[in-house]
Motif scaffolding. Structure first.
Motif, PDB file in Angstrom:
ATOM      1  N   ALA A   1       4.833  -1.005  18.344  1.00 15.69           N
ATOM      2  CA  ALA A   1       3.863  -1.328  17.288  1.00 15.69           C
ATOM      3  C   ALA A   1       3.383  -0.061  16.581  1.00 15.69           C
ATOM      4  O   ALA A   1       3.264  -0.032  15.351  1.00 15.69           O
ATOM      5  N   GLN A   2       3.108   0.985  17.345  1.00 18.21           N
ATOM      6  CA  GLN A   2       2.642   2.232  16.744  1.00 18.21           C
ATOM      7  C   GLN A   2       3.721   2.867  15.870  1.00 18.21           C
ATOM      8  O   GLN A   2       3.429   3.324  14.758  1.00 18.21           O
ATOM      9  N   ALA A   3       4.953   2.885  16.351  1.00 15.90           N
ATOM     10  CA  ALA A   3       6.060   3.459  15.567  1.00 15.90           C
ATOM     11  C   ALA A   3       6.279   2.680  14.281  1.00 15.90           C
ATOM     12  O   ALA A   3       6.528   3.263  13.217  1.00 15.90           O
ATOM     13  N   LEU A   4       6.169   1.361  14.357  1.00 16.78           N
ATOM     14  CA  LEU A   4       6.335   0.536  13.154  1.00 16.78           C
ATOM     15  C   LEU A   4       5.229   0.827  12.140  1.00 16.78           C
ATOM     16  O   LEU A   4       5.493   0.933  10.944  1.00 16.78           O
ATOM     17  N   LYS A   5       3.983   0.971  12.613  1.00 14.85           N
ATOM     18  CA  LYS A   5       2.875   1.296  11.694  1.00 14.85           C
ATOM     19  C   LYS A   5       3.084   2.652  11.041  1.00 14.85           C
ATOM     20  O   LYS A   5       2.880   2.802   9.841  1.00 14.85           O
TER      21      LYS A   5
END
Length: 156
Positions: free
Chosen positions: A108-112
């Motif tokens: 989720a963090q990498a996608l954001k």
């Protein structure tokens, strides 16, 4: 999706995936390699969630200076858009001084971060990241190869 984006996405998952178990104790981790992607999951931190190192993500996003991604990450943390980011110190530098902090991002963090990066390849990489993280999370990657010594992995 244009032809270039499609080919780039295809190349991420067409290379035979590799899973390695390395280290021991608090440093025990599993490394997932799929195409140009490398994810790491630590046994010692409890969540065992696959993570990507900030500089590796920056390289895939084609940042001219990979360390610039750390400014974006710090900004997203400061405004509350990224929470619970794993921070580790990089390997000791030969030039002395304090080793820089590395951010290890969950899916989720990498996608954001990718979505906020505003780089040209960001959209195609978002699709590619989803594919790779899903393979790792669903257990669709091969069983780990024999354990390697951490020093051996660094030499690769």
């Amino acid at each position: 999706m244009n032809t270039s984006e499609h080919n780039q996405r295809q190349s991420a998952t067409q290379t035979e995936p590799v899973v390695l178990d390395v280290g021991s104790g608090d440093d025990a981790r599993r490394i997932f390699r799929v195409g140009a992607w490398e994810l790491t999951s630590w046994s010692g931190n409890g969540d065992q969630e696959p993570r990507i190192r900030d500089l590796d993500l920056a390289e895939r996003l084609e940042y001219a200076d990979a360390r610039q991604i750390r400014k974006l990450i710090k900004s997203l943390v400061r405004v509350g858009k990224l929470n619970h980011v794993a921070v580790m110190h990089a390997a000791a530098q030969t030039s002395g001084g304090r080793p820089p902090k590395e951010y290890w991002l969950t899916e989720a963090q990498a996608l954001k971060v990718a979505a906020k990066s505003e780089t040209d390849p960001a959209d195609a990489l978002l699709d590619e990241m989803i594919d790779v993280f899903m393979l790792a999370k669903k257990g669709l990657l091969p069983s780990p190869q024999r354990p390697f010594d951490a020093a051996m992995v660094r030499a690769i």
